[in-house]
Scaffold this motif. Structure first.
Motif: not given
Lengths: 230, 96
Positions: A1-6, A11, A14, A18, A230, B10, B15, B20, B36-38, B88
């Motif tokens: 999971m890469a960091e990016k603005q949501l 959001s 996600l 989760m 997955v 954010h 998040l 989780l 998260t597959q991070a 949100l």
């Protein structure tokens, strides 16, 4: 999971994803229910066969299987959880406490069934009394030991408690249904002999734990399989 | 007037971690990494940020001679998550 603005929608998506993943990660594996259901089922049917076919098990009481089986069951369940559970749900501690107290209560009930007859006889004897049975037809009177009537019916009440708590608390439909069948079988057991009490208690083991255990195990393995893909 | 979204929450990975942890009592680092597959490095950094914000508790211990990291959401984390979800909702349904 890469960091990016949501974005707001991302959001929310996600969060939902989760929460679902967390839920899938804490599936009950069903091992405990399967083992306990098998033990109670076998003990009940062996108990029924004892009366039905006049089988003499000598010193062996089929219901002793439950006491014997508690130790390996606790070990197996603990081992599997240790290996596979990487997350703990909020209800887990509460349910562990419920099932531990249930196990303790079974032991205490067995003590009660074994001690009450001799303890009552001793108290009566100290007062110069005893319990007797009289044959209505012949008038013959024989001395008898005070025993707990329909002890399996009492155990059936106990069997329903942790099952219904788990079923309702964890939203496991098969356990709720099993617990309701347990209560119905308890009412039937009030009107039948010990022979059929054994058979009914065996069915309680099947409906209360064995079938829900099979369903939980299937769901758990399916969830594990999905996680692998997955 | 729109509430500002909490900058700590954010962020995609932070998040995901908090979402989780909100559903479980506690979770191992490996569980969070798997879900998260991070990458381990990125996840460690984001977990540290959440810990510094007081949103999660991190316990490092040994289990069968292997290091084990357990994460748990704090009451502050729960409050922040609830406030984030409420904000949100305001963005998504501005007329309400």
């Amino acid at each position: 999971m890469a960091e990016k603005q949501l974005s707001e929608q991302e959001s929310l998506r996600l969060i939902t994803e989760m929460i679902q993943k967390a839920k899938a990660g804490v599936h009950e594996n069903g091992v405990g229910a399967l083992l306990w259901g098998t033990t109670v089922g076998i003990a009940g049917f062996l108990g029924f066969c004892k009366y039905q076919f006049n089988i003499d098990y000598a010193w062996f009481d089929p219901w002793m299987l439950c006491a014997i089986a508690l130790i390996p069951q606790a070990y197996l369940v603990h081992q599997e959880r240790k290996q596979q559970r990487k997350a703990k749900s909020h209800q887990q501690d509460l349910l562990n406490a419920v099932w531990s107290i249930y196990g303790l209560s079974i032991f205490l009930m067995i003590f009660y069934f074994n001690i009450i007859p001799s303890a009552t006889a001793a108290i009566l004897k100290a007062n110069g009394e005893e319990i007797v049975r009289r044959n209505i037809a012949t008038g013959a009177i024989v001395s008898t030991s005070p025993n707990v009537f329909s002890s399996l019916s009492l155990l059936m009440i106990l069997y329903a408690i942790p099952t219904l708590i788990t079923g309702i608390g964890m939203n496991i439909k098969s356990m709720v249904v099993g617990g309701i069948i347990n209560i119905i079988l308890f009412f039937i057991s009030l009107y039948v002999t010990t022979q059929y009490d054994n058979l009914l208690a065996g069915f309680v083991g099947i409906f209360n734990w064995f079938i829900p255990g099979l369903i939980l195990r299937k769901k758990y393995l399916k969830a594990q399989q999905q996680q692998l893909h997955v | 007037m729109f509430k500002e979204l909490d900058p700590i929450l954010h962020s995609q990975l932070r998040l995901a971690v908090v979402s989780l942890l909100i559903g479980v009592k506690e979770a191992e680092f490996t569980f969070i990494k798997e879900k998260t597959q991070a990458t381990a490095g990125n996840l460690s950094v984001q977990i540290q940020k959440l810990k510094e914000a007081g949103y999660i508790d991190v316990v490092k211990q040994f289990k069968d001679n292997y290091p084990q990291t357990i994460c748990k959401i704090t009451p502050e984390g729960v409050t922040a998550f609830e406030a984030y979800v409420a904000a949100l909702q305001q963005y998504l349904t501005p007329n309400q």
